[in-house]
Design a protein around this motif. Sequence first.
Motif, PDB file in Angstrom:
ATOM      1  N   VAL A  76      29.983  44.114  51.042  1.00 46.33           N
ATOM      2  CA  VAL A  76      28.509  44.660  50.865  1.00 46.33           C
ATOM      3  C   VAL A  76      27.959  43.809  49.486  1.00 46.33           C
ATOM      4  O   VAL A  76      28.392  44.123  48.567  1.00 46.33           O
ATOM      5  CB  VAL A  76      28.284  46.015  50.944  1.00 46.33           C
ATOM      6  CG1 VAL A  76      26.647  46.565  50.899  1.00 46.33           C
ATOM      7  CG2 VAL A  76      28.822  46.817  52.118  1.00 46.33           C
ATOM      8  N   ALA A  77      26.781  43.126  49.551  1.00 46.58           N
ATOM      9  CA  ALA A  77      26.333  42.380  48.263  1.00 46.58           C
ATOM     10  C   ALA A  77      24.754  42.428  48.441  1.00 46.58           C
ATOM     11  O   ALA A  77      24.313  42.605  49.521  1.00 46.58           O
ATOM     12  CB  ALA A  77      26.925  40.906  48.486  1.00 46.58           C
ATOM     13  N   GLY A  78      24.437  42.548  47.242  1.00 46.81           N
ATOM     14  CA  GLY A  78      22.764  42.442  47.343  1.00 46.81           C
ATOM     15  C   GLY A  78      22.280  42.198  45.598  1.00 46.81           C
ATOM     16  O   GLY A  78      23.190  41.860  44.843  1.00 46.81           O
ATOM     17  N   GLN A  79      21.073  42.547  45.408  1.00 46.24           N
ATOM     18  CA  GLN A  79      20.551  42.537  44.258  1.00 46.24           C
ATOM     19  C   GLN A  79      19.738  43.555  43.817  1.00 46.24           C
ATOM     20  O   GLN A  79      19.044  44.207  44.898  1.00 46.24           O
ATOM     21  CB  GLN A  79      19.540  41.251  44.139  1.00 46.24           C
ATOM     22  CG  GLN A  79      20.233  39.844  44.004  1.00 46.24           C
ATOM     23  CD  GLN A  79      20.412  39.088  45.242  1.00 46.24           C
ATOM     24  OE1 GLN A  79      19.463  39.411  45.980  1.00 46.24           O
ATOM     25  NE2 GLN A  79      21.549  38.426  45.511  1.00 46.24           N
ATOM     26  N   THR A  80      19.964  44.112  42.616  1.00 47.66           N
ATOM     27  CA  THR A  80      19.048  45.074  42.239  1.00 47.66           C
ATOM     28  C   THR A  80      18.801  44.944  40.475  1.00 47.66           C
ATOM     29  O   THR A  80      18.808  43.941  40.090  1.00 47.66           O
ATOM     30  CB  THR A  80      19.506  46.390  42.502  1.00 47.66           C
ATOM     31  OG1 THR A  80      18.641  47.675  42.209  1.00 47.66           O
ATOM     32  CG2 THR A  80      20.765  46.848  41.835  1.00 47.66           C
ATOM     33  N   ALA A  81      18.378  45.937  40.093  1.00 41.72           N
ATOM     34  CA  ALA A  81      18.091  45.835  38.777  1.00 41.72           C
ATOM     35  C   ALA A  81      19.297  45.544  37.658  1.00 41.72           C
ATOM     36  O   ALA A  81      20.378  46.125  38.107  1.00 41.72           O
ATOM     37  CB  ALA A  81      17.115  47.024  38.132  1.00 41.72           C
ATOM     38  N   PHE A 105      25.267  42.674  42.977  1.00 38.89           N
ATOM     39  CA  PHE A 105      26.338  43.606  43.228  1.00 38.89           C
ATOM     40  C   PHE A 105      27.084  43.293  44.319  1.00 38.89           C
ATOM     41  O   PHE A 105      26.740  42.480  45.006  1.00 38.89           O
ATOM     42  CB  PHE A 105      26.185  44.923  43.006  1.00 38.89           C
ATOM     43  CG  PHE A 105      25.131  45.146  44.191  1.00 38.89           C
ATOM     44  CD1 PHE A 105      25.551  45.677  45.588  1.00 38.89           C
ATOM     45  CD2 PHE A 105      23.736  45.151  44.127  1.00 38.89           C
ATOM     46  CE1 PHE A 105      24.725  45.886  46.603  1.00 38.89           C
ATOM     47  CE2 PHE A 105      23.074  45.486  45.160  1.00 38.89           C
ATOM     48  CZ  PHE A 105      23.529  46.000  46.632  1.00 38.89           C
ATOM     49  N   SER A 106      28.364  43.592  44.469  1.00 39.83           N
ATOM     50  CA  SER A 106      29.276  43.278  45.366  1.00 39.83           C
ATOM     51  C   SER A 106      30.388  44.116  45.564  1.00 39.83           C
ATOM     52  O   SER A 106      30.976  44.658  44.469  1.00 39.83           O
ATOM     53  CB  SER A 106      29.787  41.684  45.321  1.00 39.83           C
ATOM     54  OG  SER A 106      30.731  41.558  46.462  1.00 39.83           O
ATOM     55  N   ALA A 107      30.697  44.569  46.953  1.00 40.66           N
ATOM     56  CA  ALA A 107      32.029  45.723  46.968  1.00 40.66           C
ATOM     57  C   ALA A 107      32.485  45.584  48.342  1.00 40.66           C
ATOM     58  O   ALA A 107      31.734  45.313  49.171  1.00 40.66           O
ATOM     59  CB  ALA A 107      31.460  46.926  46.626  1.00 40.66           C
ATOM     60  N   ASP A 108      33.825  45.533  48.619  1.00 39.49           N
ATOM     61  CA  ASP A 108      34.327  45.795  50.051  1.00 39.49           C
ATOM     62  C   ASP A 108      34.541  47.251  50.271  1.00 39.49           C
ATOM     63  O   ASP A 108      35.041  47.983  49.688  1.00 39.49           O
ATOM     64  CB  ASP A 108      35.812  44.956  50.142  1.00 39.49           C
ATOM     65  CG  ASP A 108      35.808  43.679  49.542  1.00 39.49           C
ATOM     66  OD1 ASP A 108      34.621  43.017  49.748  1.00 39.49           O
ATOM     67  OD2 ASP A 108      36.810  43.019  49.352  1.00 39.49           O
ATOM     68  N   ILE A 109      33.978  47.218  51.617  1.00 38.11           N
ATOM     69  CA  ILE A 109      33.993  48.603  52.300  1.00 38.11           C
ATOM     70  C   ILE A 109      34.622  48.542  53.518  1.00 38.11           C
ATOM     71  O   ILE A 109      34.718  47.577  54.406  1.00 38.11           O
ATOM     72  CB  ILE A 109      32.336  49.032  52.590  1.00 38.11           C
ATOM     73  CG1 ILE A 109      31.837  49.331  51.189  1.00 38.11           C
ATOM     74  CG2 ILE A 109      32.333  50.150  53.551  1.00 38.11           C
ATOM     75  CD1 ILE A 109      32.213  50.585  50.589  1.00 38.11           C
ATOM     76  N   LYS A 110      35.636  49.625  53.729  1.00 36.17           N
ATOM     77  CA  LYS A 110      36.587  49.653  54.850  1.00 36.17           C
ATOM     78  C   LYS A 110      35.553  50.142  56.152  1.00 36.17           C
ATOM     79  O   LYS A 110      34.743  50.874  55.734  1.00 36.17           O
ATOM     80  CB  LYS A 110      37.610  50.645  54.434  1.00 36.17           C
ATOM     81  CG  LYS A 110      38.707  50.055  53.910  1.00 36.17           C
ATOM     82  CD  LYS A 110      39.857  51.137  53.777  1.00 36.17           C
ATOM     83  CE  LYS A 110      40.868  50.814  52.539  1.00 36.17           C
ATOM     84  NZ  LYS A 110      41.601  51.842  51.950  1.00 36.17           N
ATOM     85  N   LEU A 111      35.846  49.662  57.305  1.00 36.68           N
ATOM     86  CA  LEU A 111      35.076  49.973  58.410  1.00 36.68           C
ATOM     87  C   LEU A 111      36.105  50.887  59.561  1.00 36.68           C
ATOM     88  O   LEU A 111      37.110  50.385  59.714  1.00 36.68           O
ATOM     89  CB  LEU A 111      34.563  48.718  59.341  1.00 36.68           C
ATOM     90  CG  LEU A 111      33.836  47.824  58.347  1.00 36.68           C
ATOM     91  CD1 LEU A 111      33.587  46.530  59.092  1.00 36.68           C
ATOM     92  CD2 LEU A 111      32.452  48.691  57.868  1.00 36.68           C
ATOM     93  N   GLU A 112      35.532  51.624  60.274  1.00 32.85           N
ATOM     94  CA  GLU A 112      36.180  52.280  61.386  1.00 32.85           C
ATOM     95  C   GLU A 112      35.631  51.478  62.721  1.00 32.85           C
ATOM     96  O   GLU A 112      34.743  50.872  62.762  1.00 32.85           O
ATOM     97  CB  GLU A 112      35.990  53.850  61.438  1.00 32.85           C
ATOM     98  CG  GLU A 112      34.619  54.226  61.932  1.00 32.85           C
ATOM     99  CD  GLU A 112      34.538  55.772  62.192  1.00 32.85           C
ATOM    100  OE1 GLU A 112      35.693  56.315  61.873  1.00 32.85           O
ATOM    101  OE2 GLU A 112      33.475  56.210  62.279  1.00 32.85           O
ATOM    102  N   GLU A 113      36.502  51.840  63.778  1.00 30.83           N
ATOM    103  CA  GLU A 113      36.070  51.016  64.934  1.00 30.83           C
ATOM    104  C   GLU A 113      34.740  51.676  65.541  1.00 30.83           C
ATOM    105  O   GLU A 113      34.546  52.627  65.351  1.00 30.83           O
ATOM    106  CB  GLU A 113      37.306  51.246  65.793  1.00 30.83           C
ATOM    107  CG  GLU A 113      38.561  50.486  65.663  1.00 30.83           C
ATOM    108  CD  GLU A 113      39.503  50.796  66.730  1.00 30.83           C
ATOM    109  OE1 GLU A 113      39.785  51.907  67.317  1.00 30.83           O
ATOM    110  OE2 GLU A 113      40.284  49.842  66.916  1.00 30.83           O
ATOM    111  N   GLY A 114      33.944  50.573  66.129  1.00 27.27           N
ATOM    112  CA  GLY A 114      32.728  51.090  66.663  1.00 27.27           C
ATOM    113  C   GLY A 114      31.504  50.921  65.540  1.00 27.27           C
ATOM    114  O   GLY A 114      31.813  50.474  64.912  1.00 27.27           O
TER     115      GLY A 114
END
Lengths: 137, 199
Positions: A76-81, A105-114
Amino acid sequence: MDKEKIITVVIGLAVGVTAAGGYFLATKYLPDLASKQKIINVTPAQQVLPAASPSAALTVTNPDDYSSTTNDSVTVAGQTAPGAKVIIFANIDDRVASADAQGNFSADIKLEEGENIISVTTNNTTVNRDVTLEIIP
Amino acid sequence: MKKLIKVIIFITVIAFITRPALAVDATPSGNSDILDQLASKAAQLTQGFRRVYTGEIKSVGTTSYTVTTNSGDKLVTTNDATSFFRYRANKHTEINFSALKNGDDLAAIGTIDPQTGEMTAKQIIAKVHRYNIVGLVQSRTDMVFTIKETSGKISKVDLSGLTTNPASIKNGDFIGVIAYVSDPNSDTLTSLRVVDFTK
């Protein structure tokens, strides 16, 4: 051949080659210079303006909304202040990231199925992204 | 002097006529730029294109579902290549087309016809829709918490079913909750997970 004719031909060649060369070089490089100048003009404005523009307060550049993946995590990545704390909250995982000096900013996030809904929150603004993890039988 | 001017003009004209030969290497570069721009545009269109429909089944056809999504009702067609799964209690089981009924939540992954918006599904996953609630705790009554989301929306969530003890969560805490609708007639959601970001 007399001296006057030789000098005339030499001068003519020099002028012709200079003019043609100048025209060729100008058409080749001037558009690049123009585009470089455009970037130079835009970059500082992008760095200065986000705080003034409400829509620029939080932007999520990845993942795309209503996208699918076969990986069990997503960046998950993006921009803010600059320096802002960013809460990233999803079905089975969460992270608190800090925006760098440029606001990235950037961070890896685990996903569940579906279907997974990823909420990205900072400065009283939340942006959601819907990501579906494909099931591999 | 006149002769000199004529010769200079003649040589200048000759030099300009031969200029395209010098510039011939610029043409592939120009074509390459255009191709790069086209490829970039095509990639943007592909990336921006929705490949997933999520929502509740509104009606079931012979081989298709009409799904109510955030962007309206969408037709999802299936074929022999479509796989069906149900996700429940942290695991998936394989199901078939007829196992899905009106009111079921699903996520359909597939290709979308840009003209009609109709999807041909590669995979359909039935799963109870989760809601993300991120905001400040306004009040609590027993195990039902009232949360003000960053959008201003007020949501009620029952946290009693959690394995983690929500006793330490107090008014003013900034929390995130994953919840679902367990009773369609109630305005209170049932929580699956809670995180207190104030801690």
